[in-house]
Design a protein around this motif. Structure first.
Motif, short mmCIF file in Angstrom:
data_model
loop_
_atom_site.label_atom_id
_atom_site.label_comp_id
_atom_site.label_asym_id
_atom_site.label_seq_id
_atom_site.Cartn_x
_atom_site.Cartn_y
_atom_site.Cartn_z
N ALA A 122 0.83 -1.21 0.00
CA ALA A 122 0.00 0.00 0.00
C ALA A 122 0.86 1.26 0.00
O ALA A 122 0.65 2.18 -0.80
N GLN A 123 1.86 1.28 0.88
CA GLN A 123 2.69 2.47 0.98
C GLN A 123 3.42 2.72 -0.33
O GLN A 123 3.46 3.84 -0.85
N MET A 124 3.96 1.64 -0.89
CA MET A 124 4.70 1.78 -2.14
C MET A 124 3.77 2.23 -3.26
O MET A 124 4.14 3.06 -4.09
N GLU A 125 2.56 1.72 -3.23
CA GLU A 125 1.62 2.12 -4.27
C GLU A 125 1.31 3.61 -4.18
O GLU A 125 1.25 4.31 -5.19
N MET A 126 1.15 4.11 -2.93
CA MET A 126 0.87 5.54 -2.78
C MET A 126 2.05 6.37 -3.29
O MET A 126 1.87 7.39 -3.95
N CYS A 127 3.25 5.89 -2.98
CA CYS A 127 4.44 6.61 -3.43
C CYS A 127 4.49 6.63 -4.96
O CYS A 127 4.76 7.66 -5.58
N THR A 128 4.19 5.48 -5.55
CA THR A 128 4.20 5.39 -7.02
C THR A 128 3.18 6.34 -7.63
O THR A 128 3.47 7.06 -8.59
N THR A 129 1.98 6.34 -7.02
CA THR A 129 0.95 7.24 -7.54
C THR A 129 1.43 8.69 -7.51
O THR A 129 1.29 9.43 -8.48
N TYR A 130 1.99 9.06 -6.37
CA TYR A 130 2.45 10.43 -6.19
C TYR A 130 3.53 10.75 -7.23
O TYR A 130 3.50 11.80 -7.88
N TRP A 131 4.43 9.81 -7.43
CA TRP A 131 5.54 10.06 -8.36
C TRP A 131 5.02 10.22 -9.78
O TRP A 131 5.40 11.15 -10.50
N HIS A 132 4.17 9.31 -10.19
CA HIS A 132 3.60 9.42 -11.54
C HIS A 132 2.87 10.74 -11.71
O HIS A 132 2.97 11.41 -12.74
N PHE A 133 2.14 11.12 -10.64
CA PHE A 133 1.40 12.37 -10.70
C PHE A 133 2.34 13.54 -10.93
O PHE A 133 2.10 14.40 -11.79
#
Ligand code: HEM
Ligand SMILES: [Cu+2]
Lengths: 627, 195
Positions: free
Chosen positions: B168-179
């Motif tokens: 979950a944490q990594m997914e949030m980080c990935t989302t933020y980065w892509h954004f």
């Protein structure tokens, strides 16, 4: 009596995922850095009330100047010190600071943080059936950012150059240039820092509210079964997330102009014959950015109050809310429209008249959903068994203000009429009635109504009635005459009119307003006494004092962290089953299944029971004590 | 009084659909960041329409950093899918590469600013330049926060806390980065088109 429930069992995991466990912390984690939404709500409430008091006192100070310009105020020397002139009058620049801080405090600290912060926090988990907010930690941060912001704003009241003085809308160039007014020095810097922290707090709160409403609802709590309070808080939070970043952008550019020498808002300015180096900026740009937040902000302030009122009026009319879907629809429509009308605050900035007509049109459309809401409040009360509790009286007061103030909005929304009325006391009357008083009444109504759940005790009714009548009459006495003063052309934010003969005819009206304002403020001390006294000495509250349907009244008298000691109740019906024909009592709470109320079910609801039990899934019989 | 055992059929209401609350909160945060930049770019357009606008060249380095941030998004996405498939050996190096690329981006932006100064575009002066610095600077500030987030995720990876069941944490980080990558491309193209 033993009963056997037959559940057409489809899933076992509908029981709560994390078993409830008692939380024992120390004083600091329980009351100060608490992550419990109910404690955080009370923190917002108390801070908001403190701010309301400060804001109210500031307003009486400048009303003294307006109502009695020749009075000698030297008895205020101990409080105001150097802000009094030797003749005992309020310093002219300090007058502007008073108006500015009054507006800022009331709009942001009382009616945004105090209102949403208190009731969204308190009611969202309790009414959707959740143990707490989605993130208790973020929720705690939200309060502490607000607290820090409050401290900074408070400090700014006491600095030697005075607090910000450019109006709550802080238009540049006035707010950008310390040379312009002493309040635009350190006071303005502190204002901007405080507001930046405030925006962070508000965003943290809004993110939590939306996440909780969408993801943490209990079994059965579909969107169509949500109490209107929750709909209102939800939409308010959505508006907040979309509009506060815009205020942040506006403030950011202003900070650059003030501290780094850029020229976003500044151009062609001469001070004492000397030209400033700033070239190419546009002050109108600030107004666009500000009002893109500013107009949605007025609905951020109003919608929670409307939601609270819907709940209180339905409960105390003992009738289902009239037009639930229309209420949700109109709030949604208002929320959307609030983003496309901002330029009605800018009709006299020299905008293209064609653009003015477009914004007039869009603005006037808002009157439609507003009227729908008023109509529905009235039809909900129509022929109800109204119980005039203090909360109900304040809610009715809100409806009255929303109507009176909304009508003057229609005047102002016409770009042609607004050329005459803009920046006069007519505008002041309009928004104090429709936003200030209406939201304030919603907030007070909410306090009276949910006090038993917050503190486990009842507030005194008699004092509540006294508080209501004095405040209600007082508000009209203060703000109604301002319409006439405004039509006569009195501009707002003027220190004194004694230089203009034209305006001397209105001196009596201004006395009246000031006296009424003092009496109204005094009435708030009755409330304050009632509030504090009842926390400690009030009558113990029954579990469901108002015989209301929503879930918060199924918790113990003083709910602990986690809200329900056992399982979270399941929701079977909408929250407005009041006086349902055939029912044993005049209310059926949301957690009572239709199968327990065969006497009052509508055919469609009986259908629901059959459907659910015949869906082919295995039927499990469990034996349990009647609840 | 007769004692009855009444048989009741209780309707079983549906559990409302729910998402991971933290991930959901992340999307809301992104919405507010998006509003921040949208309001600034709108202000840019409004201001530009009023004239008295100094034209500027974008630094050539911005083309390079655009490629860097796109590549970093790809490596992070690879890391994320590796984590989901429990190929944990691949996760750590990919995360590290992403972090380093993120730092490269920031350094690149800084030298981009130097190029601007060399072209006599300053923060203080005509609003066109001021806007340019504020937009890129604010974006860079967000990237700094995302790099910190990446470092936290790296740490979690090295402590073995990231597994296919715990992303979950990594997914949030990935989302933020892509954004933020997408946001940069938006800003870059926006600045190319309107200057
Ligand atoms: C029928 C609905 C409404 C219409 C058509 C309307 C229209 C307007 C217009 C045109 C102005 C600008 C007047 C001027 O500055 O010359 C104004 C000011 C204002 N309105 Fe309304 N309004 C409506 C409802 C509301 C509501 C519901 C609120 C708040 C809850 C509100 C709060 C305000 C505030 C705070 C201002 C003044 C801000 C300032 O200049 O300091 N209005 N309104
Ligand atoms: Cu408005």
């Amino acid at each position: 009596m033993a009963t056997i429930d037959i559940h057409p069992h489809t899933s076992v995991e509908h029981h709560d995922e994390h078993e409830h466990h008692e939380h024992h912390g120390n004083f600091w984690t329980n009351y100060i850095f608490s992550e419990d939404h109910k404690v955080i709500a009370k923190q917002f409430l108390i801070t908001g009330m403190a701010w309301a008091l400060i804001g109210g006192i500031l307003s009486v100070l400048f009303r003294l100047q307006l109502g009695f310009p020749d009075a000698n105020l030297s008895w205020l020397k101990p409080i105001l010190g150097g802000w009094l002139t030797p003749e005992g009058k309020i310093d002219a620049e300090f007058y502007l600071a008073l108006v500015t801080m009054h507006g800022t405090i009331m709009v942001f600290f009382v009616l945004t943080a105090g209102l949403s912060g208190t009731f969204s926090n308190f009611l969202i988990p309790l009414q959707v059936g959740a143990r707490d907010m989605a993130s208790g930690f973020m929720n705690m941060l939200s309060y502490w950012f607000f607290f820090l912001s409050s401290v900074i704003m408070f400090i700014s009241l006491f600095i030697s150059t005075g607090p910000a003085a450019g109006g709550w809308v802080i238009y540049p160039p006035l707010s950008a240039l310390p040379q312009a007014i002493s309040g635009s020095g350190l006071g303005m810097t502190l204002w901007l820092v405080a507001m930046a922290l405030f925006i962070v707090s508000s965003l943290l709160g809004s993110i939590n509210y939306i996440t909780t409403v969408i993801n943490m609802r209990t079994t059965g709590m579909s969107f169509t079964k949500l109490p209107l309070t929750i709909w209102a808080f939800f939409l308010t939070a959505v508006i907040g997330i979309l509009s506060f970043p815009v205020l942040f952008a506006a403030a950011l550019l202003l900070i650059f102009d003030r501290s780094f020498g850029t020229s976003f808002y500044l151009s062609d300015i001469y001070i004492g014959g000397e030209a400033l180096p700033n070239q190419g900026g546009s002050p109108i740009l600030f107004q666009h950015l500000f009002w893109f937040l500013g107009h949605p902000e007025v609905y951020i302030v109003l919608l929670p109050a409307l939601g609270i009122t819907s709940e209180i009026i339905a409960t105390n009319s003992r009738k289902p809310i009239f037009g639930y879907k229309a209420m949700v629809g109109s709030m949604l429509f208002i929320a959307i429209l609030s983003f496309v009308v901002w330029a009605h605050h800018m009709f006299v900035t020299g905008m293209n008249p064609f653009l003015g007509s477009i914004f007039t049109l869009l603005t006037l459309i808002i009157a439609v959903p507003s009227a729908v809401k008023i109509f529905n409040y009235v039809t909900t009360m129509w022929k109800g068994n109204i119980r005039f509790t203090p909360a109900m009286l304040f809610s009715i007061g809100l409806v009255s203000f929303f109507l009176t103030g909304g009508i003057t909005g229609i005047f102002l929304g016409n770009s042609a009429i607004d050329i005459q009325l803009h920046d006069t006391y007519f505008v002041v009357a309009h928004f104090h009635i429709v936003m200030g008083s209406a939201s304030f009444f919603g907030m007070v109504a909410g306090i009276y109504h949910w006090f038993p759940k917050m503190f486990g005790r009842m507030m005194n009714d008699k004092l509540g009635y006294l508080h209501f009548w004095v405040t209600f009459v007082g508000v009209y006495l203060v703000f109604f005459p301002m319409h006439y003063i405004g039509i006569a052309g009195f501009p707002r934010r003027y220190y004194s009119w004694t230089n203009f003969d034209t305006f001397s005819g209105f001196a009596d009206l201004n006395h009246l307003i000031t006296v009424a304002a003092i009496v109204t403020l005094a009435a708030q001390f009755v409330f304050l006494f009632n509030f504090i006294y009842s926390i400690f000495r009030g009558k113990l509250a029954p579990a469901n004092p108002w015989e209301s349907n929503t879930l918060e009244w199924t918790t113990p008298r003083v709910p602990q962290h986690g809200n329900w000691p056992g399982e979270i109740p399941t929701v079977y019906r909408w929250p407005y089953d009041y006086s349902k024909p055939g029912a044993k009592e005049d209310y059926i709470p949301q957690h009572i299944p239709f199968s327990e109320t065969p006497e009052s079910n509508l055919p469609s609801e009986n259908e629901l029971i059959k459907l659910e039990s015949n869906n082919g899934s295995p039927i499990v019989v469990e034996d349990k004590k009647h609840h | 009084m007769e004692k009855i055992v009444d048989l009741r059929i209780v309707e079983e209401p549906k559990r409302p659909i729910a998402m991971h609350p933290k991930k959901f909160g992340m999307w809301l945060f992104l919405a507010s960041v998006a509003m921040l930049f949208m309001s600034l770019t709108s202000a840019y357009i409004v201001r530009q329409a009023e004239g008295n606008w100094v034209y500027f060249e974008l630094p050539t380095l911005f083309y390079v950093t655009s490629v860097v941030i796109v590549v970093s998004s790809i490596t992070l996405q690879l890391a994320f899918s590796a984590a989901r498939k429990d190929r944990l050996a691949a996760v750590k190096p990919l995360l590290l590469v992403t972090t380093v690329l993120g730092l490269f981006f920031l350094v690149g932006q800084f030298y981009g600013w130097k190029q601007l100064v060399a072209n006599s575009i300053y923060l203080v002066g005509n609003p066109s330049g001021s806007f340019l610095y504020v937009l890129t600077g604010l974006h860079a500030l967000h990237v700094v926060s995302a790099v910190v987030f990446l470092l936290i995720v790296c740490l979690a990876a090295y402590r073995g806390k990231i597994t296919s069941t715990n992303t979950a944490q990594m997914e949030m980080c990935t989302t933020y980065w892509h954004f933020l990558g997408g946001l940069w491309l938006y800003l870059f193209i926006f600045l190319l088109l309107y200057r």
